[in-house]
Design a protein around this motif. Structure first.
Motif, PDB file in Angstrom:
ATOM      1  N   PHE A  34      49.510  92.869  44.738  1.00 33.57           N
ATOM      2  CA  PHE A  34      48.641  92.646  42.857  1.00 33.57           C
ATOM      3  C   PHE A  34      47.282  93.124  43.262  1.00 33.57           C
ATOM      4  O   PHE A  34      46.413  93.061  44.396  1.00 33.57           O
ATOM      5  N   TYR A  36      43.993  91.790  41.616  1.00 31.38           N
ATOM      6  CA  TYR A  36      42.876  91.131  40.334  1.00 31.38           C
ATOM      7  C   TYR A  36      41.625  91.721  39.717  1.00 31.38           C
ATOM      8  O   TYR A  36      40.732  91.697  41.076  1.00 31.38           O
ATOM      9  N   GLN A  38      37.700  89.323  38.503  1.00 27.44           N
ATOM     10  CA  GLN A  38      37.750  88.774  37.738  1.00 27.44           C
ATOM     11  C   GLN A  38      35.813  88.431  37.164  1.00 27.44           C
ATOM     12  O   GLN A  38      35.372  89.309  37.974  1.00 27.44           O
ATOM     13  N   LEU A  44      39.649  86.025  34.794  1.00 28.59           N
ATOM     14  CA  LEU A  44      40.546  86.964  35.850  1.00 28.59           C
ATOM     15  C   LEU A  44      42.091  87.292  34.787  1.00 28.59           C
ATOM     16  O   LEU A  44      42.301  86.607  33.743  1.00 28.59           O
ATOM     17  N   LEU A  46      45.368  90.305  35.975  1.00 27.30           N
ATOM     18  CA  LEU A  46      46.177  90.910  36.727  1.00 27.30           C
ATOM     19  C   LEU A  46      45.638  92.173  36.150  1.00 27.30           C
ATOM     20  O   LEU A  46      46.465  92.702  35.242  1.00 27.30           O
ATOM     21  N   LYS A  49      50.476  95.131  38.915  1.00 25.14           N
ATOM     22  CA  LYS A  49      51.584  94.547  40.392  1.00 25.14           C
ATOM     23  C   LYS A  49      52.614  95.960  40.467  1.00 25.14           C
ATOM     24  O   LYS A  49      53.269  96.452  40.174  1.00 25.14           O
ATOM     25  N   PHE A  90      40.107  91.082  43.524  1.00 25.11           N
ATOM     26  CA  PHE A  90      41.500  90.402  44.618  1.00 25.11           C
ATOM     27  C   PHE A  90      42.648  91.428  44.375  1.00 25.11           C
ATOM     28  O   PHE A  90      43.124  91.658  43.445  1.00 25.11           O
ATOM     29  N   ASP A 100      56.166  81.265  46.801  1.00 25.14           N
ATOM     30  CA  ASP A 100      55.603  80.302  46.835  1.00 25.14           C
ATOM     31  C   ASP A 100      54.363  81.336  48.109  1.00 25.14           C
ATOM     32  O   ASP A 100      53.487  79.864  47.911  1.00 25.14           O
ATOM     33  N   VAL A 102      51.868  83.737  48.117  1.00 27.47           N
ATOM     34  CA  VAL A 102      51.437  84.443  47.743  1.00 27.47           C
ATOM     35  C   VAL A 102      49.642  83.972  48.349  1.00 27.47           C
ATOM     36  O   VAL A 102      49.706  83.183  48.221  1.00 27.47           O
ATOM     37  N   ILE A 103      49.372  84.963  48.855  1.00 26.54           N
ATOM     38  CA  ILE A 103      48.312  85.537  49.434  1.00 26.54           C
ATOM     39  C   ILE A 103      47.139  85.666  49.090  1.00 26.54           C
ATOM     40  O   ILE A 103      47.467  87.106  48.667  1.00 26.54           O
ATOM     41  N   PHE A 104      45.895  85.288  48.544  1.00 27.43           N
ATOM     42  CA  PHE A 104      44.934  86.157  48.222  1.00 27.43           C
ATOM     43  C   PHE A 104      43.901  86.804  49.075  1.00 27.43           C
ATOM     44  O   PHE A 104      43.412  85.986  50.362  1.00 27.43           O
ATOM     45  N   GLY A 105      43.109  87.916  49.240  1.00 32.04           N
ATOM     46  CA  GLY A 105      42.235  88.341  50.340  1.00 32.04           C
ATOM     47  C   GLY A 105      40.671  87.350  49.536  1.00 32.04           C
ATOM     48  O   GLY A 105      40.600  87.521  48.843  1.00 32.04           O
ATOM     49  N   PRO A 106      39.823  88.227  50.021  1.00 30.60           N
ATOM     50  CA  PRO A 106      38.825  87.219  49.946  1.00 30.60           C
ATOM     51  C   PRO A 106      37.821  88.149  48.883  1.00 30.60           C
ATOM     52  O   PRO A 106      37.078  87.182  48.375  1.00 30.60           O
TER      53      PRO A 106
ATOM     54  N   LEU B  45      47.221  79.165  45.275  1.00 35.84           N
ATOM     55  CA  LEU B  45      48.145  78.920  44.555  1.00 35.84           C
ATOM     56  C   LEU B  45      48.634  77.053  44.935  1.00 35.84           C
ATOM     57  O   LEU B  45      49.347  77.260  45.809  1.00 35.84           O
ATOM     58  N   TYR B  48      53.704  76.425  40.960  1.00 36.38           N
ATOM     59  CA  TYR B  48      54.779  76.576  40.040  1.00 36.38           C
ATOM     60  C   TYR B  48      55.848  76.560  39.250  1.00 36.38           C
ATOM     61  O   TYR B  48      56.394  76.210  40.008  1.00 36.38           O
ATOM     62  N   LYS B  57      56.757  75.008  45.044  1.00 35.06           N
ATOM     63  CA  LYS B  57      55.245  74.498  45.982  1.00 35.06           C
ATOM     64  C   LYS B  57      55.119  75.805  45.851  1.00 35.06           C
ATOM     65  O   LYS B  57      55.706  76.751  46.271  1.00 35.06           O
ATOM     66  N   GLY B  58      53.440  75.686  45.960  1.00 38.08           N
ATOM     67  CA  GLY B  58      52.673  77.020  46.338  1.00 38.08           C
ATOM     68  C   GLY B  58      52.185  76.945  47.733  1.00 38.08           C
ATOM     69  O   GLY B  58      52.437  76.344  48.533  1.00 38.08           O
ATOM     70  N   PHE B 109      45.734  84.259  32.186  1.00 35.48           N
ATOM     71  CA  PHE B 109      45.223  83.480  32.764  1.00 35.48           C
ATOM     72  C   PHE B 109      44.290  82.743  31.978  1.00 35.48           C
ATOM     73  O   PHE B 109      43.346  83.308  31.014  1.00 35.48           O
TER      74      PHE B 109
END
Lengths: 114, 118
Positions: A34, A36, A38, A44, A46, A49, A90, A100, A102-106, B45, B48, B57-58, B109
């Motif tokens: 993904f 995103y 902001q 925010l 999207l 994807k 991001f 569950d 999902v990891i975001f970059g800095p 997260l 959800y 859980k995230g 969002f």
């Protein structure tokens, strides 16, 4: 462990110039990817994807991203930047079997010079 | 069509107090999410939901509980607030659809809730 890196903390480009924001990920299998954005005015959003298949993904606001499996990268591009594109961007990665993880970059902060 | 709304916009709590953040969407989206964002960081997260009654859980679920009220409302509860839960909380909803030969996801969002725990 999966991770996302965005090598550039801050980028400045001139309005009308092209843009490429870098994103690299570490993951065992091809994930969902993904981008995103902001910004104070828009909140925010999207942008796009990557699900599977075609490695070039078109998004909103004229952005696109290319998935390169061999480089574990998912770079975001725009051919001509507008002043309103100034924002924080991001990259994120999620496993396909379960959202569950999902990891975001800095994030990369983009400034646009008029 | 109000999109995604969050209540409240800002709240100050004392350690140990409880509160519920409400997220509502009027787009009939199947998925809803709660994220937190700390200064200088991306989103993380928390939980959800998928439709009504199914939650998962995230990355950072500890200290939070969630519930759904029909498909349109997703509540995030803090049973005993801690200073580490000071953050900006974002709710989102999403749907995926097939555009000719490829899948496209759209996610919306809310404006965020600023929570300060003293």
């Amino acid at each position: 462990a999966q991770s996302v890196t965005q090598p550039d903390i801050h980028i400045t480009v001139s309005e009308g110039a092209s843009l490429e924001l870098r994103c690299n990920y570490s993951y065992g299998a091809t994930p969902y990817l993904f981008w995103y954005v902001q910004s104070p005015g828009q909140g925010l959003q999207l942008l796009l994807k990557y699900f599977s298949g075609d490695t070039l993904v078109q998004g909103i606001k004229g952005f696109e991203a290319e998935f390169k499996r061999s480089q574990s990268s998912f770079n975001l591009r725009k051919p001509s930047v507008h002043w309103s594109d100034a924002a924080e961007y991001f990259c994120a990665v999620a496993q396909k079997t379960s959202y569950d993880k999902v990891i975001f970059g800095p994030g990369t902060s983009l400034s646009v010079i008029p | 069509n109000a999109g995604v709304t969050q209540t409240p916009k800002f709240r100050v709590l004392k350690t140990g107090q409880s509160m519920t953040l409400l997220c509502a969407q009027d787009m009939n989206h199947e998925y809803m999410y709660w994220y937190r964002q700390d200064p200088g960081m991306g989103l993380r997260l928390i939980h959800y939901s998928v439709g009504e009654g199914t939650t998962a859980k995230g990355e950072v679920p500890d200290g939070y509980n969630v519930s759904t009220l029909k498909k349109q409302n997703f509540l995030l509860g803090l049973e005993s607030a801690a200073p580490s839960q000071t953050s900006v909380y974002f709710c989102a909803s999403s749907y995926s659809n097939r555009d000719v030969y490829k899948w496209v996801e759209t996610q919306y969002f809310g404006p965020g809730t600023r929570l300060l725990v003293l």
